[in-house]
Design a protein around this motif. Sequence first.
Motif, PDB file in Angstrom:
ATOM      1  N   LEU A  44      -6.394  -3.773  -6.811  1.00 13.35           N
ATOM      2  CA  LEU A  44      -6.327  -4.714  -5.699  1.00 13.35           C
ATOM      3  C   LEU A  44      -5.181  -5.704  -5.826  1.00 13.35           C
ATOM      4  O   LEU A  44      -4.823  -6.374  -4.851  1.00 13.35           O
ATOM      5  CB  LEU A  44      -7.646  -5.491  -5.595  1.00 13.35           C
ATOM      6  N   ASP A  45      -4.587  -5.843  -7.017  1.00 10.89           N
ATOM      7  CA  ASP A  45      -3.529  -6.834  -7.227  1.00 10.89           C
ATOM      8  C   ASP A  45      -2.321  -6.554  -6.334  1.00 10.89           C
ATOM      9  O   ASP A  45      -1.995  -5.390  -6.050  1.00 10.89           O
ATOM     10  CB  ASP A  45      -3.084  -6.840  -8.684  1.00 10.89           C
ATOM     11  N   ARG A  46      -1.652  -7.629  -5.956  1.00 13.47           N
ATOM     12  CA  ARG A  46      -0.471  -7.487  -5.107  1.00 13.47           C
ATOM     13  C   ARG A  46       0.584  -6.601  -5.763  1.00 13.47           C
ATOM     14  O   ARG A  46       1.224  -5.776  -5.097  1.00 13.47           O
ATOM     15  CB  ARG A  46       0.106  -8.879  -4.802  1.00 13.47           C
ATOM     16  N   GLU A  47       0.772  -6.772  -7.078  1.00 13.14           N
ATOM     17  CA  GLU A  47       1.797  -6.008  -7.791  1.00 13.14           C
ATOM     18  C   GLU A  47       1.518  -4.509  -7.734  1.00 13.14           C
ATOM     19  O   GLU A  47       2.436  -3.687  -7.745  1.00 13.14           O
ATOM     20  CB  GLU A  47       1.877  -6.466  -9.255  1.00 13.14           C
ATOM     21  N   LYS A  48       0.221  -4.139  -7.697  1.00 13.58           N
ATOM     22  CA  LYS A  48      -0.154  -2.725  -7.666  1.00 13.58           C
ATOM     23  C   LYS A  48      -0.127  -2.149  -6.241  1.00 13.58           C
ATOM     24  O   LYS A  48      -0.334  -0.947  -6.063  1.00 13.58           O
ATOM     25  CB  LYS A  48      -1.559  -2.548  -8.248  1.00 13.58           C
ATOM     26  N   SER A  49       0.073  -3.013  -5.258  1.00 21.23           N
ATOM     27  CA  SER A  49       0.058  -2.533  -3.874  1.00 21.23           C
ATOM     28  C   SER A  49       1.451  -2.471  -3.259  1.00 21.23           C
ATOM     29  O   SER A  49       1.590  -2.305  -2.052  1.00 21.23           O
ATOM     30  CB  SER A  49      -0.843  -3.429  -3.014  1.00 21.23           C
ATOM     31  N   VAL A  50       2.510  -2.602  -4.089  1.00 22.28           N
ATOM     32  CA  VAL A  50       3.878  -2.486  -3.576  1.00 22.28           C
ATOM     33  C   VAL A  50       4.139  -1.029  -3.199  1.00 22.28           C
ATOM     34  O   VAL A  50       3.850  -0.109  -3.981  1.00 22.28           O
ATOM     35  CB  VAL A  50       4.907  -2.964  -4.619  1.00 22.28           C
ATOM     36  N   ALA A  51       4.664  -0.809  -2.019  1.00 20.14           N
ATOM     37  CA  ALA A  51       4.869   0.552  -1.516  1.00 20.14           C
ATOM     38  C   ALA A  51       5.903   1.312  -2.334  1.00 20.14           C
ATOM     39  O   ALA A  51       6.918   0.749  -2.761  1.00 20.14           O
ATOM     40  CB  ALA A  51       5.304   0.497  -0.057  1.00 20.14           C
ATOM     41  N   GLY A  52       5.629   2.599  -2.550  1.00 19.59           N
ATOM     42  CA  GLY A  52       6.583   3.465  -3.230  1.00 19.59           C
ATOM     43  C   GLY A  52       7.594   4.024  -2.247  1.00 19.59           C
ATOM     44  O   GLY A  52       7.524   3.783  -1.036  1.00 19.59           O
ATOM     45  N   PRO A  53       8.543   4.823  -2.731  1.00 14.78           N
ATOM     46  CA  PRO A  53       9.616   5.350  -1.887  1.00 14.78           C
ATOM     47  C   PRO A  53       9.131   6.186  -0.704  1.00 14.78           C
ATOM     48  O   PRO A  53       9.775   6.216   0.335  1.00 14.78           O
ATOM     49  CB  PRO A  53      10.435   6.203  -2.864  1.00 14.78           C
ATOM     50  N   GLY A  54       8.000   6.875  -0.838  1.00 10.10           N
ATOM     51  CA  GLY A  54       7.551   7.752   0.236  1.00 10.10           C
ATOM     52  C   GLY A  54       6.657   7.098   1.271  1.00 10.10           C
ATOM     53  O   GLY A  54       6.207   7.761   2.211  1.00 10.10           O
ATOM     54  N   TYR A  55       6.400   5.824   1.131  1.00 14.32           N
ATOM     55  CA  TYR A  55       5.467   5.136   2.036  1.00 14.32           C
ATOM     56  C   TYR A  55       6.182   4.751   3.330  1.00 14.32           C
ATOM     57  O   TYR A  55       7.263   4.146   3.308  1.00 14.32           O
ATOM     58  CB  TYR A  55       4.899   3.887   1.360  1.00 14.32           C
ATOM     59  N   SER A  56       5.589   5.102   4.463  1.00 20.10           N
ATOM     60  CA  SER A  56       6.148   4.737   5.762  1.00 20.10           C
ATOM     61  C   SER A  56       5.555   3.410   6.225  1.00 20.10           C
ATOM     62  O   SER A  56       4.338   3.196   6.116  1.00 20.10           O
ATOM     63  CB  SER A  56       5.838   5.814   6.803  1.00 20.10           C
ATOM     64  N   ARG A  57       6.416   2.551   6.741  1.00 22.68           N
ATOM     65  CA  ARG A  57       5.910   1.253   7.224  1.00 22.68           C
ATOM     66  C   ARG A  57       4.917   1.423   8.368  1.00 22.68           C
ATOM     67  O   ARG A  57       4.129   0.520   8.649  1.00 22.68           O
ATOM     68  CB  ARG A  57       7.068   0.355   7.658  1.00 22.68           C
ATOM     69  N   TRP A  58       4.940   2.585   9.031  1.00 21.80           N
ATOM     70  CA  TRP A  58       4.032   2.818  10.156  1.00 21.80           C
ATOM     71  C   TRP A  58       2.607   3.121   9.706  1.00 21.80           C
ATOM     72  O   TRP A  58       1.704   3.250  10.535  1.00 21.80           O
ATOM     73  CB  TRP A  58       4.570   3.969  11.023  1.00 21.80           C
ATOM     74  N   LEU A  59       2.398   3.205   8.386  1.00 20.69           N
ATOM     75  CA  LEU A  59       1.039   3.363   7.875  1.00 20.69           C
ATOM     76  C   LEU A  59       0.318   2.025   7.761  1.00 20.69           C
ATOM     77  O   LEU A  59      -0.917   1.993   7.693  1.00 20.69           O
ATOM     78  CB  LEU A  59       1.072   4.031   6.487  1.00 20.69           C
ATOM     79  N   PHE A  60       1.082   0.935   7.721  1.00 25.10           N
ATOM     80  CA  PHE A  60       0.413  -0.359   7.563  1.00 25.10           C
ATOM     81  C   PHE A  60      -0.302  -0.820   8.840  1.00 25.10           C
ATOM     82  O   PHE A  60      -1.406  -1.370   8.751  1.00 25.10           O
ATOM     83  CB  PHE A  60       1.389  -1.441   7.083  1.00 25.10           C
ATOM     84  N   PRO A  61       0.265  -0.633  10.037  1.00 26.04           N
ATOM     85  CA  PRO A  61      -0.472  -1.033  11.243  1.00 26.04           C
ATOM     86  C   PRO A  61      -1.860  -0.403  11.362  1.00 26.04           C
ATOM     87  O   PRO A  61      -2.810  -1.106  11.743  1.00 26.04           O
ATOM     88  CB  PRO A  61       0.457  -0.600  12.386  1.00 26.04           C
ATOM     89  N   PRO A  62      -2.073   0.900  11.035  1.00 25.35           N
ATOM     90  CA  PRO A  62      -3.452   1.416  11.064  1.00 25.35           C
ATOM     91  C   PRO A  62      -4.383   0.711  10.085  1.00 25.35           C
ATOM     92  O   PRO A  62      -5.571   0.539  10.372  1.00 25.35           O
ATOM     93  CB  PRO A  62      -3.275   2.897  10.688  1.00 25.35           C
ATOM     94  N   ALA A  63      -3.839   0.309   8.913  1.00 23.80           N
ATOM     95  CA  ALA A  63      -4.657  -0.437   7.951  1.00 23.80           C
ATOM     96  C   ALA A  63      -5.091  -1.767   8.553  1.00 23.80           C
ATOM     97  O   ALA A  63      -6.245  -2.185   8.425  1.00 23.80           O
ATOM     98  CB  ALA A  63      -3.874  -0.660   6.662  1.00 23.80           C
TER      99      ALA A  63
END
Length: 469
Positions: free
Chosen positions: A7-26
């Motif tokens: 749950l830590d912020r440091e562990k939730s930093v997006a990796g290279p393959g993460y699309s910013r368009w996945l955050f709006p559904p969250a």
Amino acid sequence: MAFLSFLDREKSVAGPGYSRWLFPPAALAVHMCIGQAYGLSVFNIPLSKLIGIDQPAPDDWPLSATVQGFNFAFFFLGVSAAIFGKWVERSGPRKTMLVAAICFASGFMVSALGVKIHSLPLFIGGYGVLGGIGLGLGYISPVSTLIKWFPDRPGMATGMAIMGFGGGAMIGSPLAVALMKYYATPTSMGVWQTLVTMGLIYFCFMMFGVLIARVPPANWKPAGWVPAVNSGNKMIATASVTADNAIKTPQFWLLWGVLCLNVTAGIGVLSQASPMIQEVFSDVRMGVGKGITAEAAAGFVGLLSLFNLAGRFFWSSLSDKTGRKTIYMVYLGLGAVLYALIGSTATIGLFVGIFCIILSMYGAGFATIPAYLRDMFGTLQVGAIHGRLLTAWSTAAILGPNIVTSLREHYIESGKAAGLAENVAKANAYNTTMYIMASLLVVGFICNLLVKPVAAKYQVKPEEKPVIA
């Protein structure tokens, strides 16, 4: 413990393959759930007949008391957002969303117990206080991250997620009515069982948001996007302001007034949307059939929710082109005119149509305010500043519903003294309320007109190290 570190912020930093368009559904997964608060009015009448079942009994809760669950929920939304705003910035969206899910779902469970043992303080403490804290944390958890993921389109980004909050009642209202009908017996309205069921459903959906939420890496920018060093728009800050300094500026308090007045007008209607349309267009007043049924009224609440949802995305996206100050002139100015018109409206179609437009701009005010704050104060602590500004929502949550319910009760008593039918007196109360709401929006229009760029003395100096805490 491994899950807790996840749950830590440091562990939730997006990796290279993460699309910013996945955050709006969250963000939507959380906001669609907590947006159920807008549909709480479908519980008002059943809560006032828990003992009497067919009609209120002497020991049943009055409508003015049941609406306090709505009032407290939005009051604690603003209070918790203001208190925990900096913590949300430090912790990141994932941890905040989990805490929000636990508080919101627990609020349903405690309020269900309050209904079962007929304890109004327990009902209000559950949904209003504990659930309200979940509302506040869930509401602000994605905002700062959305603006960081979409620096090129902040209005669209916040509108995309916050529209879920406006649309929560579109699902929650008919779901609650259907569940209460399913659980109802000759001796029970089915309310407490419905609250338990909905709490469990919402917790599961909010956990989906927890699992897919990510924050962008430091200094991340969209591919091909170059920030304009000098856009020529003086209303967009080129430096940031801390949350502590923001509350010292006149701009913060003018925007506080804008939000408070806009919300007071809209939330007063939403808190009583279901009983309002039933009473304004009753068989006694209109002379038609049986008036508006509870199912039709729930449909009205759902329709308002749909426009509340759509308006958040449409108007907020439009603000990226028109500018935030200009779009608020439309929200407040046109809104005042429409509220004034509704007071003399006698047809159901026009009544519903005007309220749909009003609620689209009411919702848009919420969706656009984070981008307005970003324009004024930069991105450094915009989530924390947004949290503090939401105390305006807390204030409005007390003012709006109480204006509506107080006038309603006053007119009922006056109508009895004058020998009027009860539903005629109630309808007259709502007419007066609309003129009061129009006046509030005029004052908000003036506040927005006075907003100017933030003075340089409040901004973080280039040599100062930007911090989130």
